[in-house]
Design an enzyme around this catalytic site. Structure first.
Site, short mmCIF file in Angstrom:
data_model
loop_
_atom_site.label_atom_id
_atom_site.label_comp_id
_atom_site.label_asym_id
_atom_site.label_seq_id
_atom_site.Cartn_x
_atom_site.Cartn_y
_atom_site.Cartn_z
N ASP A 1 0.85 -1.19 0.00
CA ASP A 1 0.00 0.00 0.00
C ASP A 1 0.88 1.25 0.00
O ASP A 1 1.65 1.46 -0.92
CB ASP A 1 -0.95 -0.04 1.19
CG ASP A 1 -2.08 0.98 1.06
OD1 ASP A 1 -2.34 1.45 -0.06
OD2 ASP A 1 -2.71 1.31 2.08
N ASP B 1 1.73 6.58 5.69
CA ASP B 1 0.36 7.10 5.75
C ASP B 1 0.13 7.73 7.12
O ASP B 1 0.43 7.11 8.16
CB ASP B 1 -0.66 5.98 5.53
CG ASP B 1 -0.79 5.59 4.07
OD1 ASP B 1 0.00 6.08 3.24
OD2 ASP B 1 -1.68 4.78 3.75
N ARG C 1 1.67 10.96 -5.00
CA ARG C 1 1.50 11.14 -3.55
C ARG C 1 2.81 11.40 -2.83
O ARG C 1 3.26 10.62 -2.01
CB ARG C 1 0.79 9.95 -2.92
CG ARG C 1 -0.60 9.71 -3.46
CD ARG C 1 -1.34 8.65 -2.65
NE ARG C 1 -2.70 8.46 -3.14
CZ ARG C 1 -3.59 7.66 -2.59
NH1 ARG C 1 -3.27 6.95 -1.52
NH2 ARG C 1 -4.80 7.54 -3.10
#
Length: 376
Positions: free
Chosen positions: A199, A203, A255
């Protein structure tokens, strides 16, 4: 403050934060590294590192006031970890400064749930967490992760996992992030290598705040860094993250970071190409891109640094570029009105270097080769 600036930078940035220290490597150090890297006694004074963060994660003290805990065993048991293992250290209730006795590759059996007031300090050894689930920082505060290679992280299993010495709980399975920061505060991630995870690489979600992500080397990944849970989770508006002195190397797609609702100060990072975009977001975040060094790819059409993920009007979102440097046709699309200067407390505040200095200031991003009794 003016948007889209591409000022000329031909002179050495000479403020005290950016000097050439008297060290064997004779390198130009950024504000964080100049606090500790030139000192030969780093190994006997490890906890001094906790005084060196900048930005919103400045107050993260990790295990500064705890004992040294040495990892001697790379094995892992998610429910009943053995003394000497990494998991045994991170679940303890008291503050600990965690070090490593030797080089090791740790393949975790399930996600590593880190308790409050912990530092994972890889200096002096080559430490990898790889090929299994990786690090979860959830519902805690004051965690420092420094000098670790975290790569090829996999999904966690639905199973029981111990999070403290007296609590084992059922986990539904982690997403495969290298480091997941969830509902936590006062977090500092510094000098890590991060790549190729299922992933994200880092985060920061669910109203986490007071976070600094610095001096890391990111490569070979799609969705690099997510700041904010989703477009409906407005509680993330309290989120404040500093992203500084990182090397976003080749092989990254998007990102770097992607921001929702909160505030991101993206400062003095080096971007070596991107395949979709570098800095993006949705749900009206505030982003200040300051003194970054953006090099667009020669081989792809992705020249724009920014991307707004919305079907609505984003003209009032505060996204600014200040003293960034753009190469190979890179460009930043600004928006919004009024100041978006980071509201740092005096201890958190620092002066950004000129963008032309960034290749030098990020030259040693990632884990450092630190030898006892020598400067790093």
């Amino acid at each position: 403050m003016h948007a889209g600036s591409t000022e000329e930078h031909n002179t050495m940035y000479s403020i005290p934060n950016y000097t050439i220290p008297k060290s064997p490597k004779n390198v130009v150090m950024n504000k964080i590294d100049s606090c500790w890297r030139a000192k030969t006694n780093w190994a006997s004074n490890r906890q001094a590192l906790a005084d060196c963060a900048i930005g919103f994660g400045k107050d993260a003290i990790g295990g500064k006031f705890g004992e040294i805990y040495e990892v001697t065993d790379p094995s892992d048991d998610p429910v009943n970890p053995k003394p000497g293992t990494l998991r045994y250290g991170v679940i303890q209730t008291q503050p600990l400064w965690i070090t490593f006795a030797k080089d090791m590759v740790i393949m975790l059996e399930n996600e590593l749930i880190v308790n409050n007031y912990k530092t994972i300090d890889g200096r002096g050894a080559k430490v990898e967490i790889a090929n299994g689930p990786c690090i979860t920082i959830q519902g805690v505060s004051h965690v420092i992760v420094h000098g670790i290679s975290i790569h090829d992280c996999k999904l966690g299993k639905a199973a029981m996992v111990r999070s403290t010495t007296d609590h084992v709980g059922y986990r539904e399975g982690s997403d495969g992030d290298a480091i997941s920061v969830f509902a936590s505060s006062n977090i500092w991630i510094d000098h890590c290598f991060l790549a190729r995870c299922t992933d994200g690489l880092v985060d920061v979600t669910h109203a986490s705040t007071s976070v600094t992500i610095s001096n890391n080397y990111f490569t070979q990944h799609d969705k690099v860094m997510l700041l904010g849970h989703n477009d409906d989770y407005s509680t993330d508006r309290i989120m404040k993250v500093t992203v500084a002195f990182n090397r976003f190397a080749r092989g990254l797609i998007q990102r770097m970071p992607r921001v929702r609702f909160g505030y991101a100060h993206v400062v003095n990072n080096r971007y070596d190409e991107w395949l979709m975009y570098a800095i993006g977001g949705s749900a009206d975040p505030t982003i200040l891109s300051e003194g970054n060094y953006f090099v667009a790819s020669n081989d792809y059409v992705a020249k724009q640094v920014t991307k707004r993920e919305t079907s609505g009007n984003w003209n009032n979102w505060k996204w600014r570029s200040f003293r960034d440097e753009f190469l190979n046709g890179a460009y930043f699309v600004p928006s919004g009105y009024g100041s978006c200067t980071p509201l740092y407390s005096p201890p958190q505040a620092f002066i950004a270097a000129q963008a032309s200095m960034v290749p030098l200031l990020t030259l040693n991003a990632g884990p450092l080769d630190c030898v006892v009794n020598k400067a790093c």
